[in-house]
Design a protein around this motif. Sequence first.
Motif, mmCIF file in Angstrom:
data_model
loop_
_atom_site.group_PDB
_atom_site.id
_atom_site.type_symbol
_atom_site.label_atom_id
_atom_site.label_comp_id
_atom_site.label_asym_id
_atom_site.label_seq_id
_atom_site.Cartn_x
_atom_site.Cartn_y
_atom_site.Cartn_z
ATOM 1 N N VAL A 145 0.848 -1.200 0.000
ATOM 2 C CA VAL A 145 0.000 0.000 0.000
ATOM 3 C C VAL A 145 0.874 1.237 0.000
ATOM 4 O O VAL A 145 1.802 1.348 0.811
ATOM 5 C CB VAL A 145 -0.899 0.041 1.266
ATOM 6 N N GLU A 146 0.577 2.170 -0.882
ATOM 7 C CA GLU A 146 1.405 3.376 -0.989
ATOM 8 C C GLU A 146 0.508 4.590 -1.253
ATOM 9 O O GLU A 146 -0.351 4.557 -2.124
ATOM 10 C CB GLU A 146 2.416 3.195 -2.132
ATOM 11 N N ARG A 147 0.780 5.661 -0.512
ATOM 12 C CA ARG A 147 -0.073 6.848 -0.665
ATOM 13 C C ARG A 147 0.215 7.607 -1.964
ATOM 14 O O ARG A 147 -0.656 8.308 -2.481
ATOM 15 C CB ARG A 147 0.042 7.765 0.543
ATOM 16 N N GLY A 191 17.121 14.495 -4.812
ATOM 17 C CA GLY A 191 18.444 15.006 -4.469
ATOM 18 C C GLY A 191 19.329 14.020 -3.720
ATOM 19 O O GLY A 191 20.535 14.214 -3.631
ATOM 20 N N ARG A 192 18.752 12.949 -3.180
ATOM 21 C CA ARG A 192 19.551 12.011 -2.379
ATOM 22 C C ARG A 192 20.403 11.139 -3.295
ATOM 23 O O ARG A 192 19.898 10.519 -4.222
ATOM 24 C CB ARG A 192 18.656 11.060 -1.588
ATOM 25 N N GLU A 193 21.665 11.085 -2.997
ATOM 26 C CA GLU A 193 22.563 10.155 -3.689
ATOM 27 C C GLU A 193 22.983 9.148 -2.631
ATOM 28 O O GLU A 193 23.527 9.516 -1.586
ATOM 29 C CB GLU A 193 23.781 10.892 -4.252
ATOM 30 N N GLY A 227 13.023 -1.019 7.149
ATOM 31 C CA GLY A 227 13.479 0.252 6.595
ATOM 32 C C GLY A 227 13.601 1.310 7.666
ATOM 33 O O GLY A 227 13.875 1.014 8.847
ATOM 34 N N ASP A 228 13.374 2.559 7.276
ATOM 35 C CA ASP A 228 13.502 3.665 8.222
ATOM 36 C C ASP A 228 12.486 3.568 9.354
ATOM 37 O O ASP A 228 12.690 4.156 10.416
ATOM 38 C CB ASP A 228 13.312 5.009 7.497
ATOM 39 N N ALA A 229 11.385 2.859 9.152
ATOM 40 C CA ALA A 229 10.392 2.696 10.226
ATOM 41 C C ALA A 229 11.022 1.954 11.407
ATOM 42 O O ALA A 229 10.635 2.160 12.557
ATOM 43 C CB ALA A 229 9.171 1.941 9.708
HETATM 44 C C1 LIG Z 1 19.911 13.457 2.496
HETATM 45 C C2 LIG Z 1 19.903 11.981 2.689
HETATM 46 C C3 LIG Z 1 20.981 11.233 2.251
HETATM 47 C C4 LIG Z 1 21.004 9.847 2.436
HETATM 48 N N1 LIG Z 1 22.092 9.134 2.040
HETATM 49 C C5 LIG Z 1 22.140 7.804 2.243
HETATM 50 C C6 LIG Z 1 23.274 7.040 1.857
HETATM 51 O O1 LIG Z 1 24.259 7.570 1.336
HETATM 52 N N2 LIG Z 1 23.272 5.683 2.070
HETATM 53 C C7 LIG Z 1 22.199 5.061 2.641
HETATM 54 O O2 LIG Z 1 22.249 3.841 2.821
HETATM 55 N N3 LIG Z 1 21.098 5.763 3.018
HETATM 56 C C8 LIG Z 1 21.046 7.101 2.832
HETATM 57 N N4 LIG Z 1 19.932 7.810 3.211
HETATM 58 C C9 LIG Z 1 18.803 7.089 3.808
HETATM 59 C C10 LIG Z 1 17.808 6.514 2.793
HETATM 60 O O3 LIG Z 1 17.415 7.492 1.858
HETATM 61 C C11 LIG Z 1 16.606 5.967 3.550
HETATM 62 O O4 LIG Z 1 17.075 5.075 4.544
HETATM 63 C C12 LIG Z 1 15.632 5.199 2.655
HETATM 64 O O5 LIG Z 1 15.165 5.986 1.606
HETATM 65 C C13 LIG Z 1 14.423 4.775 3.479
HETATM 66 O O6 LIG Z 1 13.586 3.959 2.721
HETATM 67 P P1 LIG Z 1 12.195 3.485 3.314
HETATM 68 O O7 LIG Z 1 11.544 2.692 2.213
HETATM 69 O O8 LIG Z 1 12.373 2.848 4.629
HETATM 70 O O9 LIG Z 1 11.389 4.823 3.631
HETATM 71 P P2 LIG Z 1 10.896 5.989 2.670
HETATM 72 O O10 LIG Z 1 11.813 6.197 1.525
HETATM 73 O O11 LIG Z 1 10.626 7.140 3.574
HETATM 74 O O12 LIG Z 1 9.521 5.440 2.072
HETATM 75 C C14 LIG Z 1 8.342 5.302 2.853
HETATM 76 C C15 LIG Z 1 7.149 5.189 1.914
HETATM 77 O O13 LIG Z 1 5.980 5.013 2.685
HETATM 78 C C16 LIG Z 1 4.928 5.796 2.144
HETATM 79 N N5 LIG Z 1 3.966 6.048 3.228
HETATM 80 C C17 LIG Z 1 4.171 6.735 4.370
HETATM 81 N N6 LIG Z 1 3.076 6.744 5.143
HETATM 82 C C18 LIG Z 1 2.135 6.040 4.461
HETATM 83 C C19 LIG Z 1 0.775 5.689 4.729
HETATM 84 N N7 LIG Z 1 0.154 6.059 5.874
HETATM 85 N N8 LIG Z 1 0.085 4.963 3.808
HETATM 86 C C20 LIG Z 1 0.692 4.572 2.645
HETATM 87 N N9 LIG Z 1 1.974 4.878 2.345
HETATM 88 C C21 LIG Z 1 2.680 5.587 3.236
HETATM 89 C C22 LIG Z 1 5.635 7.049 1.651
HETATM 90 O O14 LIG Z 1 4.885 7.735 0.671
HETATM 91 C C23 LIG Z 1 6.936 6.473 1.083
HETATM 92 O O15 LIG Z 1 6.842 6.132 -0.286
HETATM 93 C C24 LIG Z 1 19.899 9.205 3.048
HETATM 94 C C25 LIG Z 1 18.815 9.963 3.486
HETATM 95 C C26 LIG Z 1 18.802 11.333 3.311
HETATM 96 C C27 LIG Z 1 17.631 12.142 3.807
#
Ligand SMILES: Cc1cc2nc3c(=O)[nH]c(=O)nc-3n(C[C@H](O)[C@H](O)[C@H](O)COP(=O)(O)OP(=O)(O)OC[C@H]3O[C@@H](n4cnc5c(N)ncnc54)[C@H](O)[C@@H]3O)c2cc1C
Length: 401
Positions: free
Chosen positions: A31-33, A46-48, A286-288
């Motif tokens: 599920v994705e918003r 912008g994130r690399e 993930g980040d959660a």
């Molecule tokens: C500036 C910056 C630089 C970074 N550089 C690095 C790096 O060099 N190396 C590295 O390993 N990591 C890096 N990171 C970290 C990395 O970008 C994150 O760890 C990663 O993107 C997290 O992925 P995720 O899928 O857990 O979360 P997210 O990318 O935050 O995705 C979460 C998803 O959940 C969806 N969502 C949220 N709430 C709901 C809801 N209620 N219902 C439905 N959907 C929902 C959102 O729309 C989103 O698509 C960096 C981060 C930043 C900010």
Amino acid sequence: MDFDVVVVGAGPAGLCLARSLAGSGLRIALVERQAEAALASPADDGREIAITHRSQRLLQALGLWDRLRADEIGVLREALVLDGNDTDGLAFRPALAGAQQLGWMLPNHSIRRAAFDEVAPLPDVRLLAGTRVVSARTEAGGAQVDLDDGRALRAHLLVAADSRHSETRRALGIGARMHDFGKTMLVVRMRHAVAHDQVAWEWFDHGQTLALLPLHDPHVSSVVVTLSPMQMQALLALDDAALGVEMAARFGQRLGIMDVDGPRCAYPLVGVYARRFVADRVALVGDAAVGMHPVTAHGFNFGLLGQDTLARELRTALATGRPIWSMDVLRRYERRHRAATLPLYMATQLLAGLYTDDRPPAQVLRKLALGLGARLPAFRRSIVAGLTAAHEGRARQWVSR
Ligand SMILES: Cc1cc2nc3c(=O)[nH]c(=O)nc-3n(C[C@H](O)[C@H](O)[C@H](O)COP(=O)(O)OP(=O)(O)OC[C@H]3O[C@@H](n4cnc5c(N)ncnc54)[C@H](O)[C@@H]3O)c2cc1C
């Protein structure tokens, strides 16, 4: 609307988990918003992302790596840590661990696109995009999430992959340690006269932290500046030409003339570590689960590792006839992922605090730490070995293409 696993969030972690579980016989909902069009063609944020050798192997096994274009892949040969007016700094060279390079640089939006392209055609993954989870709960027979369009999904297992500010984590009553650094990070791609030579810089200067991440083009890097929100506002108010001049000055003209070459994206810096990664019928990925400060570039690397660990545990449970929601199965994931992430999370918090503190004791400590690092090749070798080791003895045979 009954599934075995419901994953909330189709970010990199959620998409990779769906990919990892595909072909296991589990019926998966993602599920994705964001709208499906935004997932198929993600905006440049912008994130690399710096990728370790182990992550590169995982991306390859998941089929994402082959979906990246050659010009999206940058080589991270070496890293240099500078403090104040240093010119030589502390170098982390791959040769310390017998490797050719420390890692790779990939744009986050390219990772997202590749992951979406890999997941979209999978018959056992049902993507529900453009709809938000508004409530989540667990009960004896399973978990349920309600969507903002009125639909409800039930599953044996609910996985929250909805970012470091996870609403699902909160709805399920799972707390998190959060630390707001009170700083904002600006990331912007810049073209510069002096070639980067595939070397990343982390420069802890007085009053600012700068980083330079080398991209595919030898004259293009991702420039990262960390400042207080007020200072950042002033920087963001500059037009592109003035920002180029300002950045060249902030980098002490070491890169020559600098020009803005991409969108400017600012991120408030908050570190998050969930108090639990699992609960009855629930897992966080993930980040959660672990939202790292970007200074050690490990957020996605950990996200990728965590989804792989969870997927392996779930597949092992299936193979041995145990329910995928059994607490034994979930706790094994939690134990392994906590052990893999907690030490670096704590070290990163410490480092980020120390290097954004300009009071004299912190400045002295920094000099001492760098001096010690320079005199201890074993320390540098262990960091480089951590980045370059693939850590994956066995290939992921079970990932079905
Ligand atoms: C500036 C910056 C630089 C970074 N550089 C690095 C790096 O060099 N190396 C590295 O390993 N990591 C890096 N990171 C970290 C990395 O970008 C994150 O760890 C990663 O993107 C997290 O992925 P995720 O899928 O857990 O979360 P997210 O990318 O935050 O995705 C979460 C998803 O959940 C969806 N969502 C949220 N709430 C709901 C809801 N209620 N219902 C439905 N959907 C929902 C959102 O729309 C989103 O698509 C960096 C981060 C930043 C900010």
